[in-house]
Design a protein around this motif. Structure first.
Motif, PDB file in Angstrom:
ATOM      1  N   LEU A   1      17.368  10.346  -0.588  1.00  0.00           N
ATOM      2  CA  LEU A   1      16.712   9.518  -1.591  1.00  0.00           C
ATOM      3  C   LEU A   1      15.709  10.328  -2.393  1.00  0.00           C
ATOM      4  CD1 LEU A   1      16.203   6.198   0.348  1.00  0.00           C
ATOM      5  CD2 LEU A   1      17.635   6.589  -1.638  1.00  0.00           C
ATOM      6  N   SER A   2      15.081  11.260  -1.764  1.00  0.00           N
ATOM      7  CA  SER A   2      14.129  12.072  -2.524  1.00  0.00           C
ATOM      8  C   SER A   2      14.880  12.937  -3.533  1.00  0.00           C
ATOM      9  CB  SER A   2      13.289  12.924  -1.579  1.00  0.00           C
ATOM     10  OG  SER A   2      14.073  13.923  -0.986  1.00  0.00           O
ATOM     11  N   MET A   3      16.045  13.392  -3.128  1.00  0.00           N
ATOM     12  CA  MET A   3      16.837  14.166  -4.097  1.00  0.00           C
ATOM     13  C   MET A   3      17.252  13.295  -5.257  1.00  0.00           C
ATOM     14  SD  MET A   3      19.073  16.673  -1.699  1.00  0.00           S
ATOM     15  CE  MET A   3      20.563  16.276  -2.555  1.00  0.00           C
TER      16      MET A   3
ATOM     17  N   LYS B   1       9.520   2.568  12.818  1.00  0.00           N
ATOM     18  CA  LYS B   1       9.171   1.435  11.959  1.00  0.00           C
ATOM     19  C   LYS B   1       8.746   1.906  10.573  1.00  0.00           C
ATOM     20  CE  LYS B   1       6.102  -0.893  14.040  1.00  0.00           C
ATOM     21  NZ  LYS B   1       5.372  -1.741  14.969  1.00  0.00           N
ATOM     22  N   CYS B   2       7.840   2.869  10.568  1.00  0.00           N
ATOM     23  CA  CYS B   2       7.335   3.355   9.277  1.00  0.00           C
ATOM     24  C   CYS B   2       8.435   4.041   8.490  1.00  0.00           C
ATOM     25  CB  CYS B   2       6.177   4.323   9.502  1.00  0.00           C
ATOM     26  SG  CYS B   2       4.629   3.486   9.794  1.00  0.00           S
ATOM     27  N   LEU B   3       9.243   4.771   9.182  1.00  0.00           N
ATOM     28  CA  LEU B   3      10.306   5.501   8.497  1.00  0.00           C
ATOM     29  C   LEU B   3      11.275   4.525   7.838  1.00  0.00           C
ATOM     30  CD1 LEU B   3      10.865   8.455   8.139  1.00  0.00           C
ATOM     31  CD2 LEU B   3      12.313   8.411  10.138  1.00  0.00           C
ATOM     32  N   ALA B   4      11.612   3.489   8.561  1.00  0.00           N
ATOM     33  CA  ALA B   4      12.529   2.506   7.997  1.00  0.00           C
ATOM     34  C   ALA B   4      11.912   1.848   6.755  1.00  0.00           C
ATOM     35  CB  ALA B   4      12.882   1.457   9.047  1.00  0.00           C
TER      36      ALA B   4
ATOM     37  N   MET C   1       0.827  -1.192   0.000  1.00  0.00           N
ATOM     38  CA  MET C   1       0.000   0.000   0.000  1.00  0.00           C
ATOM     39  C   MET C   1       0.866   1.248   0.000  1.00  0.00           C
ATOM     40  SD  MET C   1      -3.437  -0.742   0.737  1.00  0.00           S
ATOM     41  CE  MET C   1      -3.959   0.358   1.995  1.00  0.00           C
ATOM     42  N   VAL C   2       1.866   1.214   0.817  1.00  0.00           N
ATOM     43  CA  VAL C   2       2.775   2.362   0.852  1.00  0.00           C
ATOM     44  C   VAL C   2       3.419   2.532  -0.512  1.00  0.00           C
ATOM     45  CG1 VAL C   2       4.714   3.403   2.021  1.00  0.00           C
ATOM     46  CG2 VAL C   2       3.243   1.831   3.238  1.00  0.00           C
ATOM     47  N   ALA C   3       3.810   1.417  -1.092  1.00  0.00           N
ATOM     48  CA  ALA C   3       4.471   1.496  -2.385  1.00  0.00           C
ATOM     49  C   ALA C   3       3.530   2.089  -3.434  1.00  0.00           C
ATOM     50  CB  ALA C   3       4.939   0.105  -2.814  1.00  0.00           C
ATOM     51  N   LEU C   4       2.298   1.606  -3.405  1.00  0.00           N
ATOM     52  CA  LEU C   4       1.344   2.118  -4.392  1.00  0.00           C
ATOM     53  C   LEU C   4       1.130   3.602  -4.218  1.00  0.00           C
ATOM     54  CD1 LEU C   4      -1.347  -0.663  -4.531  1.00  0.00           C
ATOM     55  CD2 LEU C   4       0.090   0.123  -6.374  1.00  0.00           C
ATOM     56  N   ARG C   5       0.934   3.965  -2.976  1.00  0.00           N
ATOM     57  CA  ARG C   5       0.678   5.377  -2.730  1.00  0.00           C
ATOM     58  C   ARG C   5       1.857   6.216  -3.175  1.00  0.00           C
ATOM     59  NH1 ARG C   5      -1.666   4.031   2.401  1.00  0.00           N
ATOM     60  NH2 ARG C   5      -3.873   4.464   2.387  1.00  0.00           N
ATOM     61  N   PHE C   6       3.007   5.739  -2.803  1.00  0.00           N
ATOM     62  CA  PHE C   6       4.184   6.536  -3.089  1.00  0.00           C
ATOM     63  C   PHE C   6       4.411   6.639  -4.584  1.00  0.00           C
ATOM     64  CE2 PHE C   6       7.779   8.819  -2.207  1.00  0.00           C
ATOM     65  CZ  PHE C   6       8.919   8.275  -2.772  1.00  0.00           C
ATOM     66  N   LEU C   7       4.212   5.545  -5.270  1.00  0.00           N
ATOM     67  CA  LEU C   7       4.425   5.595  -6.703  1.00  0.00           C
ATOM     68  C   LEU C   7       3.397   6.496  -7.377  1.00  0.00           C
ATOM     69  CD1 LEU C   7       5.429   1.918  -7.339  1.00  0.00           C
ATOM     70  CD2 LEU C   7       6.835   3.944  -7.517  1.00  0.00           C
TER      71      LEU C   7
ATOM     72  N   LEU D   1      11.721   1.321   0.861  1.00  0.00           N
ATOM     73  CA  LEU D   1      10.950   1.396  -0.377  1.00  0.00           C
ATOM     74  C   LEU D   1      11.603   2.363  -1.352  1.00  0.00           C
ATOM     75  CD1 LEU D   1       8.332   1.011  -2.044  1.00  0.00           C
ATOM     76  CD2 LEU D   1       7.382   2.887  -0.744  1.00  0.00           C
ATOM     77  N   MET D   2      11.964   3.499  -0.846  1.00  0.00           N
ATOM     78  CA  MET D   2      12.564   4.487  -1.746  1.00  0.00           C
ATOM     79  C   MET D   2      13.887   3.975  -2.298  1.00  0.00           C
ATOM     80  SD  MET D   2      11.705   7.989   0.268  1.00  0.00           S
ATOM     81  CE  MET D   2      12.400   9.153  -0.869  1.00  0.00           C
ATOM     82  N   GLN D   3      14.599   3.268  -1.452  1.00  0.00           N
ATOM     83  CA  GLN D   3      15.880   2.752  -1.904  1.00  0.00           C
ATOM     84  C   GLN D   3      15.687   1.760  -3.040  1.00  0.00           C
ATOM     85  OE1 GLN D   3      18.972   3.666  -0.223  1.00  0.00           O
ATOM     86  NE2 GLN D   3      19.716   2.866  -2.165  1.00  0.00           N
ATOM     87  N   THR D   4      14.696   0.918  -2.878  1.00  0.00           N
ATOM     88  CA  THR D   4      14.476  -0.059  -3.937  1.00  0.00           C
ATOM     89  C   THR D   4      14.000   0.616  -5.211  1.00  0.00           C
ATOM     90  OG1 THR D   4      12.507  -0.515  -2.603  1.00  0.00           O
ATOM     91  CG2 THR D   4      14.069  -2.288  -2.874  1.00  0.00           C
ATOM     92  N   ILE D   5      13.199   1.635  -5.052  1.00  0.00           N
ATOM     93  CA  ILE D   5      12.736   2.323  -6.263  1.00  0.00           C
ATOM     94  C   ILE D   5      13.911   2.951  -6.979  1.00  0.00           C
ATOM     95  CG2 ILE D   5      11.444   4.328  -7.056  1.00  0.00           C
ATOM     96  CD1 ILE D   5       9.318   3.688  -5.060  1.00  0.00           C
TER      97      ILE D   5
END
Lengths: 153, 442
Positions: free
Chosen positions: B327-329, A134-137, A24-30, A142-146
């Motif tokens: 990462l956002s950057m 937890k959420c931040l990690a 869900m986080v991934a979908l939202r973020f994307l 997620l961002m790293q994988t993207i």
């Protein structure tokens, strides 16, 4: 307003533990990313885009964490209020419970880090901090994988 | 329920051959069992109420009643009898029992009950106390001593109630209010007793159990709770590294927390630290401190690596936030290059994850939704990582997955409510702000 929306959200989404619904986080973020990209195509400086992406990341995180959490509510409030609002008038809700004695340097630092941590009791603060971490990690992963997948493709 | 409990108490009391002198206990204990029970319940209630937190405030278990019932039930259990037998020699020597009790209290560090008070109570009720010595009943010794055969279950219940904080307190409080007799006097004592260190350790477990007990009948709850408490206590006892043996000769006032845990043996360990005020305030403080410690432990578990101090946790949070910025950057820099076909990318990695995990080719769309909801955290990551070059065999499934994903997304969006809309609004604001910034920058 938030409470009502929170209840509706939880019931409608049906996610038992919004905190751990990584897809869900991934979908939202994307989705947010695509929005940013579409809107910010004209943005020349990547720093502006970066700021928007960062805000979107936090918003996704807060949204997927659910309205149950004080930090997610405070985070969304902060995000919504930033654009265009001038001075923040201190609301009764926010300043309802002012913790006494900010002598502990660590505690003060933690309060500043966790969104909405200014008016929580210490106990609550620790609990919210755990959830926030937890959420931040999860968001960071997620961002790293993207980024990795985007850079590899 | 109260009446029922009272009857039980009275009946059990008569059955118990051990005889405790009420006058001896009356100094700080209620002469009536029910009252004592109620008192202890009150104390637990007050403590619980004082420490109510969000998750625990809602649920409330009639701890008072279950405990009292539990006591009676427990008193008749064979374990108690054995304890009684074992304790018989100890009974003959009240001083030892008192010392052990005192020791236990001190070690538990949870009780501010005056040692003298306990002593008086213990002396009078010593045989009964011994019966429950086995249990890590840090519960107020006077409550135990005053109530024959009730001690351990009661103490267990109290400890459980303390662990449950508000959950227990609320209900018991409600009940206690009916029976209030000497509420104020014993608040401090009972509460303190309820706050064994081991109890705190199992607080989470007990809370869960207590919340589960709520729908049960009171009688059932009592037995259930007592059973659970026994189990908890046993678990505590087993888990306790330090306290396998009964503490008999420990000096009062100095106990290590763990020593209380091992009470299971002969003596009833309830005792407050010597010279500590059995204020409701200090008790509440203690409970609160335990809560804080528990939360700290949770936090430390989350942080990778050793996080002895809060400082490291703060550094970790700061590093995470910096990573988000970085990462956002990076994403902002990459975005122009990135294809706009985010949906396909998303579907690809979802597909990949599914294929990677299950290997099945055809996923019905209906099945996509539950898996997406229940997928593990690594699913997305795996999908993303594998996304790069999907093999041809996956092409067919990809279409299915794509459709499924689209369906999922649509359904998700359909169910979105104000929260989701709020999110959308936020995102719009985010990128509109971005645009504004760009405009301003330009």
């Amino acid at each position: 307003m938030y409470r009502r929306s929170f209840k509706d959200t939880r019931s409608s989404l049906g996610s038992p533990n919004p905190n751990f619904s990584k897809p869900m986080v991934a979908l939202r973020f994307l989705r947010a990313l695509s929005l940013v990209r579409r809107s910010g195509l004209g943005a020349c400086s990547p720093s502006y885009r970066a700021r928007g992406i960062r805000r979107a990341a936090y918003a996704c995180m807060a949204a997927s964490a659910g309205p149950r959490r004080a930090w997610s509510r405070a985070l969304l409030r902060k995000i919504r209020r930033r654009p265009g609002r001038g001075l923040r008038r201190p609301r009764a809700v926010i300043w309802r419970h002012r913790p006494v004695g900010g002598g502990d340097r660590l505690e003060v630092a933690l309060r500043r880090l966790v969104p909405g941590g200014g008016c929580m009791e210490y106990c609550r603060l620790l609990e919210e901090a755990a959830d926030y971490v937890k959420c931040l990690a999860m968001q960071v992963r997620l961002m790293q994988t993207i980024v990795d997948s985007a850079s590899h493709v | 329920m109260d009446m029922h409990e009272k009857d039980q108490c009275h009946s059990l009391k008569s059955e118990d051959n051990l005889e405790y002198s009420n006058p001896g206990n009356s100094s700080f204990l209620l002469p009536n069992n029910p009252s004592i029970r109620s008192v202890s319940g009150n104390s637990s209630v007050t403590i619980g109420q004082a420490n109510q937190s969000g998750p625990f405030s809602s649920s409330s278990i009639p701890m008072d009643d279950p405990f009292s019932i539990g006591f009676w039930n427990q008193s008749t259990k064979p374990t108690d009898l054995d304890l009684c037998k074992n304790n018989s020699p100890a009974c003959s020597n009240p001083v030892n029992g008192n010392s052990s009790l005192n020791v236990e209290w001190n070690s538990s560090d949870s009780f501010s009950i005056g040692g003298t008070l306990l002593q008086a109570a213990n002396l009078s009720h010593f045989p009964a106390d011994k019966a429950f010595a086995g249990r890590p009943a840090r519960l107020s010794c006077f409550t135990n001593s005053s109530i024959d055969g009730m001690m351990s279950p009661f103490s267990l219940a109290q400890s459980a109630s303390l662990c449950a904080n508000a959950t227990l307190g609320d209900e018991s409080g409600a009940q206690i209010e009916k029976n209030k007799e000497h509420k104020n006097n014993f608040d401090g004592v009972v509460v303190s007793s309820d706050h064994p260190s081991s109890c705190i350790a199992l607080g989470a477990v007990k809370r869960k159990r207590n919340t589960e007990d709520m729908p049960l009948d009171q009688a059932q709850e009592a037995s259930h709770v007592s059973r659970e408490m026994e189990e908890n206590l046993e678990f505590e006892q087993n888990a306790e590294p330090n306290s396998p043996s009964v503490v008999t000769d420990k000096p009062r006032g100095k106990q290590v927390k763990d020593s209380n845990e091992s009470l299971k043996d002969e003596f009833i360990h309830i005792r407050a630290r010597r010279g500590q005020a059995t204020n409701s305030h200090s008790l509440a403080e203690r409970v609160r401190r335990e809560k804080i410690n528990e939360r700290m432990k949770l936090l430390q578990d989350l942080v990778p690596g050793k996080a002895v101090m809060l400082d490291e946790i703060i550094n970790y949070v700061q590093s995470l936030q910096q990573q988000v910025e970085f990462l956002s950057m990076k994403l902002a820099a990459i975005n122009p290059r990135l294809g706009i076909d985010i949906d396909s990318v998303l579907s690809k990695y979802l597909l990949q994850s599914y294929n990677g995990t299950s290997g099945a080719m055809a996923f019905p769309s209906s099945s996509v939704h539950p898996p997406v909801h229940t997928s593990q955290q690594g699913l997305v990551q795996a999908g993303l990582q594998v996304m790069a070059n999907p093999p041809d065999s996956l092409g067919r499934s990809m279409n299915i997955q794509l459709a499924a994903v689209h369906e999922y997304k649509e359904s998700k969006m359909q169910v979105s409510n104000s929260w989701e809309e709020g999110l959308q609004g936020v995102m719009q604001m985010a990128y509109s702000n971005n645009v504004n910034l760009n405009a301003r920058g330009l």
